[in-house]
Design an enzyme around this catalytic site. Sequence first.
Site, short mmCIF file in Angstrom:
data_model
loop_
_atom_site.label_atom_id
_atom_site.label_comp_id
_atom_site.label_asym_id
_atom_site.label_seq_id
_atom_site.Cartn_x
_atom_site.Cartn_y
_atom_site.Cartn_z
N ASP A 12 -3.01 5.58 7.01
CA ASP A 12 -3.38 6.81 7.69
C ASP A 12 -4.20 6.40 8.92
O ASP A 12 -3.65 6.00 9.94
CB ASP A 12 -4.16 7.63 6.65
CG ASP A 12 -4.55 9.01 7.12
OD1 ASP A 12 -3.86 9.56 7.97
OD2 ASP A 12 -5.54 9.54 6.61
N PHE B 42 -0.60 16.43 4.33
CA PHE B 42 -0.96 15.78 3.07
C PHE B 42 0.22 15.79 2.10
O PHE B 42 0.85 16.83 1.89
CB PHE B 42 -2.16 16.48 2.45
CG PHE B 42 -2.90 15.59 1.48
CD1 PHE B 42 -3.76 14.61 1.93
CD2 PHE B 42 -2.69 15.73 0.12
CE1 PHE B 42 -4.42 13.77 1.04
CE2 PHE B 42 -3.34 14.89 -0.78
CZ PHE B 42 -4.21 13.92 -0.31
N ARG C 138 0.39 12.36 -9.27
CA ARG C 138 0.89 11.00 -9.03
C ARG C 138 2.26 10.80 -9.68
O ARG C 138 3.06 9.97 -9.24
CB ARG C 138 -0.06 9.97 -9.65
CG ARG C 138 -1.34 9.74 -8.88
CD ARG C 138 -1.98 8.45 -9.36
NE ARG C 138 -3.40 8.41 -9.09
CZ ARG C 138 -3.93 8.05 -7.91
NH1 ARG C 138 -3.16 7.71 -6.92
NH2 ARG C 138 -5.24 8.04 -7.75
N GLU D 171 0.85 -1.19 0.00
CA GLU D 171 0.00 0.00 0.00
C GLU D 171 0.89 1.25 0.00
O GLU D 171 2.01 1.22 0.52
CB GLU D 171 -0.92 -0.06 1.24
CG GLU D 171 -1.87 1.08 1.45
CD GLU D 171 -2.86 1.35 0.33
OE1 GLU D 171 -2.43 1.55 -0.81
OE2 GLU D 171 -4.08 1.40 0.63
N ASP D 172 0.39 2.34 -0.57
CA ASP D 172 1.21 3.55 -0.61
C ASP D 172 1.32 4.20 0.77
O ASP D 172 2.39 4.56 1.21
CB ASP D 172 0.68 4.55 -1.65
CG ASP D 172 -0.83 4.80 -1.55
OD1 ASP D 172 -1.47 4.30 -0.60
OD2 ASP D 172 -1.37 5.49 -2.43
P1 5GP Z 1 -6.82 5.10 5.78
O1 5GP Z 1 -7.95 4.15 5.61
O2 5GP Z 1 -5.56 4.47 6.34
O3 5GP Z 1 -7.24 6.31 6.57
O4 5GP Z 1 -6.55 5.69 4.35
C1 5GP Z 1 -5.49 5.42 3.55
C2 5GP Z 1 -5.74 6.14 2.24
O5 5GP Z 1 -5.90 7.56 2.48
C3 5GP Z 1 -4.56 6.04 1.31
O6 5GP Z 1 -4.63 4.89 0.49
C4 5GP Z 1 -4.65 7.32 0.53
O7 5GP Z 1 -5.52 7.15 -0.56
C5 5GP Z 1 -5.30 8.31 1.47
N1 5GP Z 1 -4.32 9.23 2.09
C6 5GP Z 1 -4.07 9.39 3.41
N2 5GP Z 1 -3.13 10.33 3.63
C7 5GP Z 1 -2.76 10.77 2.41
C8 5GP Z 1 -1.80 11.75 1.96
O8 5GP Z 1 -1.07 12.42 2.72
N3 5GP Z 1 -1.71 11.93 0.61
C9 5GP Z 1 -2.48 11.24 -0.28
N4 5GP Z 1 -2.31 11.51 -1.57
N5 5GP Z 1 -3.39 10.32 0.11
C10 5GP Z 1 -3.52 10.08 1.44
#
Ligand code: 5GP
Length: 178
Positions: free
Chosen positions: A105, A154, A167, A101-102
Amino acid sequence: MGYKLGEVILSRDTIARRVKELASDIANDAGKDKSLVIVGILTGAAFFLTDLVRELPEELDVRVDFMSVASYGDDTKSSGVVRIFHDLKSSIEGKNVIVVEDIVDSGLTLSHLLELLKSRDPTSLKVCVLLDKYERRKTEVKVDYCGFRIPDKFVVGYGLDCAGMWRHLKDIKYVIEE
Ligand code: 5GP
């Protein structure tokens, strides 16, 4: 209100060095005879995944598959809260799976997804994330391989987007609201 690119948080060289280290850790843990299924979560992780798998040794049996999912975003941990837009092409039953996963959060997306994948009976299920915003975690997720811990701001680039943009950046940068 718009957005503009801010300063670099992780340069392409720093990312490349860490990706090599992560691949080396993954290969060492896998051992010689292991086969791995690397599951990338579209779209953001595709960029990281393609660099990561190319750093894995040739001798390792490596398969790559992708999923596209969205979490319904509530606090529940029950299964069925992940909406699958694109599912894996092959079964993961009896396989050693690493989800790539990238960014993690709140952890909700990943924890929902892991529950779903667990129900498909892989032999092992590990997680590799490039970025970890650990301060924002709402649910516990075991991250086995982590590229970088970053603060709660972010970021874009190297696969990460802001409303579909940026991206393609080689470096990871902050986004500034203006
Ligand atoms: P989670 O379910 O862990 O809250 O969400 C993860 C997703 O939130 C990531 O796959 C991504 O799409 C988005 N996300 C959270 N923080 C960032 C950020 O700093 N930049 C970007 N581009 N996406 C984020």
